[in-house]
Scaffold this active site. Structure first.
Site, short mmCIF file in Angstrom:
data_model
loop_
_atom_site.label_atom_id
_atom_site.label_comp_id
_atom_site.label_asym_id
_atom_site.label_seq_id
_atom_site.Cartn_x
_atom_site.Cartn_y
_atom_site.Cartn_z
N ASN A 109 53.87 34.21 44.22
CA ASN A 109 54.29 35.39 43.46
C ASN A 109 55.38 36.07 44.29
OD1 ASN A 109 54.63 37.81 42.17
ND2 ASN A 109 52.45 38.37 42.18
N ARG A 136 54.57 32.64 39.53
CA ARG A 136 54.51 33.74 38.59
C ARG A 136 55.93 34.14 38.22
NH1 ARG A 136 54.04 40.00 39.62
NH2 ARG A 136 53.62 40.67 37.49
N HIS A 146 51.57 41.75 32.34
CA HIS A 146 50.20 41.49 32.83
C HIS A 146 49.50 40.45 31.95
CE1 HIS A 146 50.17 45.92 34.35
NE2 HIS A 146 50.45 45.12 35.38
N HIS A 193 43.74 46.84 31.67
CA HIS A 193 44.19 46.43 33.01
C HIS A 193 44.72 47.70 33.68
CE1 HIS A 193 46.23 43.62 35.95
NE2 HIS A 193 46.88 44.74 36.14
N LEU A 194 43.87 48.33 34.50
CA LEU A 194 44.23 49.62 35.09
C LEU A 194 44.44 49.46 36.59
CD1 LEU A 194 41.58 51.86 33.24
CD2 LEU A 194 43.84 51.12 32.44
N GLY A 195 45.70 49.27 36.97
CA GLY A 195 46.04 49.19 38.38
C GLY A 195 47.16 50.18 38.62
N GLY A 234 50.23 49.52 38.24
CA GLY A 234 50.81 49.33 36.90
C GLY A 234 49.63 49.16 35.96
N ARG A 271 54.79 55.53 37.16
CA ARG A 271 55.57 55.37 35.92
C ARG A 271 55.06 56.34 34.86
NH1 ARG A 271 54.90 48.96 35.49
NH2 ARG A 271 54.65 48.81 37.74
N ASP A 317 47.67 56.99 44.33
CA ASP A 317 46.46 56.19 44.55
C ASP A 317 45.23 56.94 44.04
OD1 ASP A 317 44.13 54.99 45.83
OD2 ASP A 317 45.59 53.85 47.01
N ILE A 349 42.01 49.99 39.62
CA ILE A 349 41.25 51.17 39.18
C ILE A 349 40.11 50.73 38.24
CG2 ILE A 349 41.42 53.39 37.97
CD1 ILE A 349 44.55 53.14 38.56
N GLY A 350 40.44 49.85 37.32
CA GLY A 350 39.44 49.39 36.34
C GLY A 350 38.22 48.75 37.00
N GLU A 351 38.46 48.04 38.11
CA GLU A 351 37.35 47.35 38.79
C GLU A 351 36.61 48.25 39.77
OE1 GLU A 351 38.87 43.74 40.65
OE2 GLU A 351 40.03 43.33 38.84
N GLU A 386 44.57 36.77 38.78
CA GLU A 386 45.81 36.21 38.24
C GLU A 386 46.20 34.91 38.95
OE1 GLU A 386 48.63 39.65 36.94
OE2 GLU A 386 47.25 40.48 38.38
#
Ligand code: AMP
Length: 400
Positions: free
Chosen positions: A7, A93, A182, A210-212, A214, A243, A286, A335-337, A387
């Protein structure tokens, strides 16, 4: 077959070596500050359990970085292969595949030209991705390379979801439309959900959050992506780390005039100085810091977290409407995890969907887990994304 997953960004290069037959991670690492001062590599032989080995060394360009990666993975002491012949293929990627690529492909000259043609849609990413491809081709000339696109999974969206209400000539001339990003993660997580739930992939209505740093959401209806929150670029959609996500497009001209800035300068602010970072009064992008601030009563941190969660909830509501229902909501990425706090705040909006959170399950980390109670009408899961494994699987499927 061992697969090297690359990547490659403009100044960094993440890599993993995965045994695709067993899906075991053998080694991973990161080259940073390529072309700058203080460059170096962090490498870890996962099988041997070396922990992170950091080496500061000059990396004037990406070819040098790839060369160091290849040396590290084939090093007699801490490498994971005896020689580079044991690397069966390389999976790259690639951020933007435009409308040309609806799935992963083996890289040849024609594919490279087509990726170059998509570069004005992702000027920061595609050229860097291609530098990684060129460096690997130069150093591993006989090894097959595969391009795995961030946009490909979303190519099943119907016209009504991907067209912007702009003069059609902009689509016809420049392909201005929603692409979504993503995709590798949305694809991986939506498939994993079906596996975990024990139902066929094409029987489910799933919303993947997908909450990171980005962040994006997708609606996957019966195994096909039907909508996603990011657009022509990864700026659209949710409020993110730095963003802005969605806003009134007239704001760009308004701020440019008031602050005497060019439109590119304003767009740069929307990409790098906005999001929860801006709403929190520049406290942090963060969520660990923001949650901390929230709990200590910092009003701006509270605003940032509340606005983020509200925004996620609005998209989930919209996608439940788009699919005329939802069976599973899945949380993934940084964040999601890792944030039960954010998940609980988002899910608090969904009483009307009949969702109840199982607090003990929601506090668990790092594994596929159902966090809604058994009698919830919609199942909610945390599914760690992977990923790199998804890229290795795609590469293996094309090269075995
Ligand atoms: P990603 O872009 O998927 O790597 O996610 C990175 C982001 O995840 C970080 O910027 C944090 O906002 C968030 N994150 C990571 N760990 C935690 C945690 N333990 N609690 C809350 N947020 C976290």
């Amino acid at each position: 077959m061992n697969i090297l997953v690359i990547n490659c960004g403009s100044s960094s290069l993440k890599f993993q070596v995965i045994d695709a037959s067993t899906e075991k991670l053998l080694a991973k690492g990161l080259c940073e500050r390529i072309g700058g001062a203080g460059s170096g590599i962090t490498y870890e032989n996962v099988v041997k359990g070396t922990g992170k080995i950091e080496t500061i060394t000059p990396l004037p360009d990406h070819k040098q970085a790839v060369s160091l990666v290849l040396q590290s993975i084939s090093d007699p002491e801490n490498g994971v292969v005896k020689s580079l012949d044991e690397i069966g293929a390389v999976g790259h990627r690639i951020v933007h595949g435009g409308e040309k690529f609806t799935s992963s492909v083996i890289i040849n000259d024609e594919v490279i030209e087509a990726i170059k043609e998509c570069s004005d849609l992702a000027p920061l990413h595609n050229p860097a991705n291609l530098i990684g491809v060129a460096a690997c081709q130069a150093l591993m000339p006989g090894t097959p390379m595969v391009a795995v696109f961030d946009t490909a999974f979303h190519q099943t969206m119907p016209e009504k979801a991907y067209m912007y209400a702009l003069p059609l000539k902009y689509y016809e001339k420049y392909r201005v439309r929603r692409y979504g990003f993503h995709g590798t993660s949305h694809s991986f997580v939506s498939k994993k959900v079906a596996e975990v739930v024990g139902k066929p992939y094409d029987s489910l209505k799933t919303i993947v959050c997908h909450l990171g740093n980005g962040a994006s959401i997708s609606a996957v209806n019966h195994g096909k992506c039907v909508d996603t929150s990011m657009g022509l670029t990864p700026l659209e959609g949710l409020i993110m780390g730095t963003r802005s996500g969605d806003l009134d497009p007239a704001i760009i001209e308004f701020i440019a005039n008031k602050e005497n800035l060019t439109t590119s300068e304003v767009v740069n602010i929307l990409n790098k100085k906005s999001g929860v970072y801006a709403l929190s009064g520049e406290l942090s992008s963060d969520f660990r810091d923001l949650e901390d601030g929230y709990k200590k009563g910092n009003k701006k941190a509270q605003l940032a977290v509340d606005a983020f969660c509200y925004n996620v909830a609005k998209y989930v509501g919209a996608y439940a409407a788009a699919m005329n229902g939802v069976d599973v909501i899945a949380f993934t990425a940084g964040i999601g995890e890792n944030s039960p706090f954010v998940r609980e705040k988002v899910l608090a909006y969904f009483g009307y969907l009949g969702i109840d959170v199982d607090e003990a399950a929601n506090a668990t980390r790092g594994k596929d887990i159902r966090i809604s109670t058994p009698d919830s009408k919609v199942a909610v899961y945390v599914i760690p994304t992977n990923e790199e494994l998804a890229i290795a699987r795609e590469t293996f499927a094309l090269c075995k």
